[in-house]
Design a protein around this motif. Structure first.
Motif, PDB file in Angstrom:
ATOM      1  N   GLY A 171      46.122   8.121  -7.390  1.00 34.15           N
ATOM      2  CA  GLY A 171      45.643   9.206  -6.315  1.00 34.15           C
ATOM      3  C   GLY A 171      47.003  10.191  -5.617  1.00 34.15           C
ATOM      4  N   ARG A 172      47.326   9.114  -5.443  1.00 35.49           N
ATOM      5  CA  ARG A 172      48.874   9.052  -4.787  1.00 35.49           C
ATOM      6  C   ARG A 172      50.103  10.658  -5.225  1.00 35.49           C
ATOM      7  NH1 ARG A 172      50.068   4.019  -4.525  1.00 35.49           N
ATOM      8  NH2 ARG A 172      49.299   3.166  -2.554  1.00 35.49           N
ATOM      9  N   ALA A 173      49.859  10.797  -6.696  1.00 36.29           N
ATOM     10  CA  ALA A 173      49.768  11.937  -7.343  1.00 36.29           C
ATOM     11  C   ALA A 173      49.457  13.230  -7.018  1.00 36.29           C
ATOM     12  CB  ALA A 173      50.643  11.887  -8.632  1.00 36.29           C
ATOM     13  N   LEU A 174      48.177  13.078  -6.841  1.00 39.44           N
ATOM     14  CA  LEU A 174      47.976  13.652  -6.711  1.00 39.44           C
ATOM     15  C   LEU A 174      47.101  15.180  -5.432  1.00 39.44           C
ATOM     16  CD1 LEU A 174      44.539  14.601  -8.258  1.00 39.44           C
ATOM     17  CD2 LEU A 174      43.546  13.618  -6.971  1.00 39.44           C
ATOM     18  N   GLU A 175      47.479  13.753  -4.952  1.00 40.12           N
ATOM     19  CA  GLU A 175      48.243  13.977  -3.264  1.00 40.12           C
ATOM     20  C   GLU A 175      49.337  15.096  -3.060  1.00 40.12           C
ATOM     21  OE1 GLU A 175      45.875  13.934  -0.207  1.00 40.12           O
ATOM     22  OE2 GLU A 175      44.887  13.740  -1.923  1.00 40.12           O
ATOM     23  N   ALA A 176      49.972  14.130  -3.232  1.00 39.55           N
ATOM     24  CA  ALA A 176      51.400  14.599  -3.712  1.00 39.55           C
ATOM     25  C   ALA A 176      51.526  16.861  -4.180  1.00 39.55           C
ATOM     26  CB  ALA A 176      52.416  14.423  -4.265  1.00 39.55           C
ATOM     27  N   THR A 177      50.839  16.634  -5.167  1.00 37.94           N
ATOM     28  CA  THR A 177      50.339  17.783  -6.532  1.00 37.94           C
ATOM     29  C   THR A 177      49.761  18.413  -5.003  1.00 37.94           C
ATOM     30  OG1 THR A 177      50.602  16.165  -7.986  1.00 37.94           O
ATOM     31  CG2 THR A 177      50.118  18.848  -8.020  1.00 37.94           C
ATOM     32  N   ARG A 178      48.746  18.579  -4.748  1.00 34.07           N
ATOM     33  CA  ARG A 178      48.358  19.466  -3.408  1.00 34.07           C
ATOM     34  C   ARG A 178      49.047  19.717  -2.468  1.00 34.07           C
ATOM     35  NH1 ARG A 178      42.557  17.090  -0.133  1.00 34.07           N
ATOM     36  NH2 ARG A 178      42.399  18.482   1.528  1.00 34.07           N
ATOM     37  N   ALA A 185      57.970  18.233  -9.314  1.00 38.65           N
ATOM     38  CA  ALA A 185      58.133  18.970 -10.657  1.00 38.65           C
ATOM     39  C   ALA A 185      59.185  17.702 -10.693  1.00 38.65           C
ATOM     40  CB  ALA A 185      58.387  19.679 -11.760  1.00 38.65           C
ATOM     41  N   LEU A 186      60.043  17.603  -9.325  1.00 36.08           N
ATOM     42  CA  LEU A 186      61.492  17.255  -8.931  1.00 36.08           C
ATOM     43  C   LEU A 186      61.541  15.815  -8.994  1.00 36.08           C
ATOM     44  CD1 LEU A 186      62.786  19.452  -6.069  1.00 36.08           C
ATOM     45  CD2 LEU A 186      63.209  19.538  -8.447  1.00 36.08           C
ATOM     46  N   VAL A 187      60.356  15.246  -9.115  1.00 38.38           N
ATOM     47  CA  VAL A 187      60.421  13.680  -9.248  1.00 38.38           C
ATOM     48  C   VAL A 187      59.522  13.313 -10.227  1.00 38.38           C
ATOM     49  CG1 VAL A 187      60.322  13.395  -6.236  1.00 38.38           C
ATOM     50  CG2 VAL A 187      58.539  13.991  -7.247  1.00 38.38           C
ATOM     51  N   GLY A 188      59.739  14.211 -11.326  1.00 40.41           N
ATOM     52  CA  GLY A 188      58.974  14.058 -12.787  1.00 40.41           C
ATOM     53  C   GLY A 188      57.177  14.107 -13.213  1.00 40.41           C
ATOM     54  N   ILE A 189      56.488  13.962 -12.155  1.00 42.66           N
ATOM     55  CA  ILE A 189      55.150  14.623 -11.884  1.00 42.66           C
ATOM     56  C   ILE A 189      54.992  15.912 -12.558  1.00 42.66           C
ATOM     57  CG2 ILE A 189      53.249  14.794 -10.690  1.00 42.66           C
ATOM     58  CD1 ILE A 189      54.493  13.434  -8.469  1.00 42.66           C
ATOM     59  N   ASP A 190      54.664  15.467 -13.461  1.00 41.31           N
ATOM     60  CA  ASP A 190      53.752  16.255 -14.931  1.00 41.31           C
ATOM     61  C   ASP A 190      52.314  17.678 -13.907  1.00 41.31           C
ATOM     62  OD1 ASP A 190      53.229  18.731 -16.564  1.00 41.31           O
ATOM     63  OD2 ASP A 190      52.962  16.862 -18.244  1.00 41.31           O
ATOM     64  N   LYS A 191      52.920  18.687 -13.690  1.00 42.00           N
ATOM     65  CA  LYS A 191      51.606  18.892 -12.545  1.00 42.00           C
ATOM     66  C   LYS A 191      50.358  19.592 -13.185  1.00 42.00           C
ATOM     67  CE  LYS A 191      52.243  23.572 -11.861  1.00 42.00           C
ATOM     68  NZ  LYS A 191      53.207  25.145 -11.471  1.00 42.00           N
ATOM     69  N   ASN A 192      50.918  19.950 -14.231  1.00 37.15           N
ATOM     70  CA  ASN A 192      49.768  20.457 -15.625  1.00 37.15           C
ATOM     71  C   ASN A 192      48.782  19.207 -15.597  1.00 37.15           C
ATOM     72  OD1 ASN A 192      49.510  23.223 -16.042  1.00 37.15           O
ATOM     73  ND2 ASN A 192      51.318  22.634 -17.192  1.00 37.15           N
ATOM     74  N   ARG A 193      49.060  17.971 -16.054  1.00 37.02           N
ATOM     75  CA  ARG A 193      48.680  16.633 -16.445  1.00 37.02           C
ATOM     76  C   ARG A 193      47.758  16.306 -15.114  1.00 37.02           C
ATOM     77  NH1 ARG A 193      49.678  10.801 -15.623  1.00 37.02           N
ATOM     78  NH2 ARG A 193      48.846   9.802 -16.869  1.00 37.02           N
TER      79      ARG A 193
END
Length: 292
Positions: A171-178, A185-193
């Motif tokens: 959920g936090r990754a979702l908000e960060a991507t939003r 991407a700089l913190v290792g989160i796969d945007k497409n995923r």
């Protein structure tokens, strides 16, 4: 027109409004995450209703039991749609907005055409279910059980969605991507995923709504069109990108629809919805809870 009639109508409108909010939540989630409007959202609802119908017809699974299965199937379908279609549409170098619009709009036409070809344009319904045709009386107000259970599931889904977005790592990754899809991407989160799972989650919400609506609504290839239009208005009313604005917007739309049906002929019940929407657009263009 008695006070009992008004209360009865408003109660029914509230129940339908909660279902409208559940349908619109997936649309708001996808837009808030990616700034993409899914013009095939109504067809997602149609597919969910057909899946519910065939699970009942071939395996005798009641819609109430099949709702989690339908939501799971739509989750996979939504993620696949992103990976196979939307992901590539977002890479367009020119007219990216139009490419995204026409990709989902084209998908809607294809899905509707395939449904007409394979399922025929005939109207279908689930003749017998645990909740079908039953009502419950609360203080003299009669409420249809399918809509009542659907409203309760809608509230539960929004509560679960709140905790999912605010209390889990994804959920936090979702908000960060939003907030910044490029920086994650700089913190290792796969945007497409994240986008794929976001599309899956949005589709799962509409799948849950479709499973409940299959109990009391006819199922046919064009069934999603009218509900999609209401969902677009609900999202715009609550505020584009605001999931919980969609929840509040759905309640408002349901109550306004019920009130309009008391004053005008039932065939004109949508007039009140669009009148309120236009009023909100003039006063607050970003919607009641939007931050754009």
């Amino acid at each position: 027109m008695t006070a009992e009639t008004i209360i009865q109508s408003l109660a029914s409108g509230l129940l339908m409004g909660l279902l409208y909010g559940l349908i619109a939540a997936g649309l708001a989630l996808i837009f808030g995450l990616m700034d993409v409007v899914n013009f095939a959202h109504g067809e997602f609802l149609m597919i969910a209703m057909y899946v519910t119908f065939f699970l009942f017809a071939f395996f005798a699974i009641d819609p109430l039991l099949s709702a989690p299965l339908v939501a799971a199937a739509l989750f996979v379908f939504g993620a696949v749609v992103y990976l196979l279609i939307v992901r590539f549409a977002m890479r367009a170098k020119a007219n990216a907005g139009m490419v995204q619009i026409f990709s989902t709009f084209g998908l809607a036409i294809v899905m509707r055409g395939l449904a007409q070809y394979f399922f025929t344009p005939d109207y279908r319904s689930i003749p017998q279910s645990w909740l079908g045709g039953k009502t419950v009386s609360i203080a003299g107000i009669y409420l249809p059980e399918p809509q009542l259970i659907g409203a309760m599931l809608s509230i539960a889904a929004f509560v679960a969605l709140y905790f999912f977005i605010n209390r889990t790592d994804f959920g936090r990754a979702l908000e960060a991507t939003r907030e910044d899809a490029g920086a994650v991407a700089l913190v290792g989160i796969d945007k497409n995923r994240v986008f794929a799972l976001g599309w899956g989650l949005g589709a799962a919400l509409v799948g849950l709504a479709g499973a409940i609506m299959a109990i009391f609504f006819y199922i046919y290839p064009d069934v999603g069109a009218s509900f999609a239009l209401i969902a677009y208005v609900t999202v715009a009313l609550g505020g584009f990108g605001s999931v919980f604005g969609a929840f509040a917007g759905g309640i408002i739309v349901g109550l306004v629809e019920a009130t309009t049906a008391l004053i005008l002929p039932p065939s004109l019940k949508s007039v009140g919805i669009y009148a309120v929407y236009l009023l909100v657009v003039f006063i607050r263009p970003r919607g009641l809870f939007g931050s754009m």
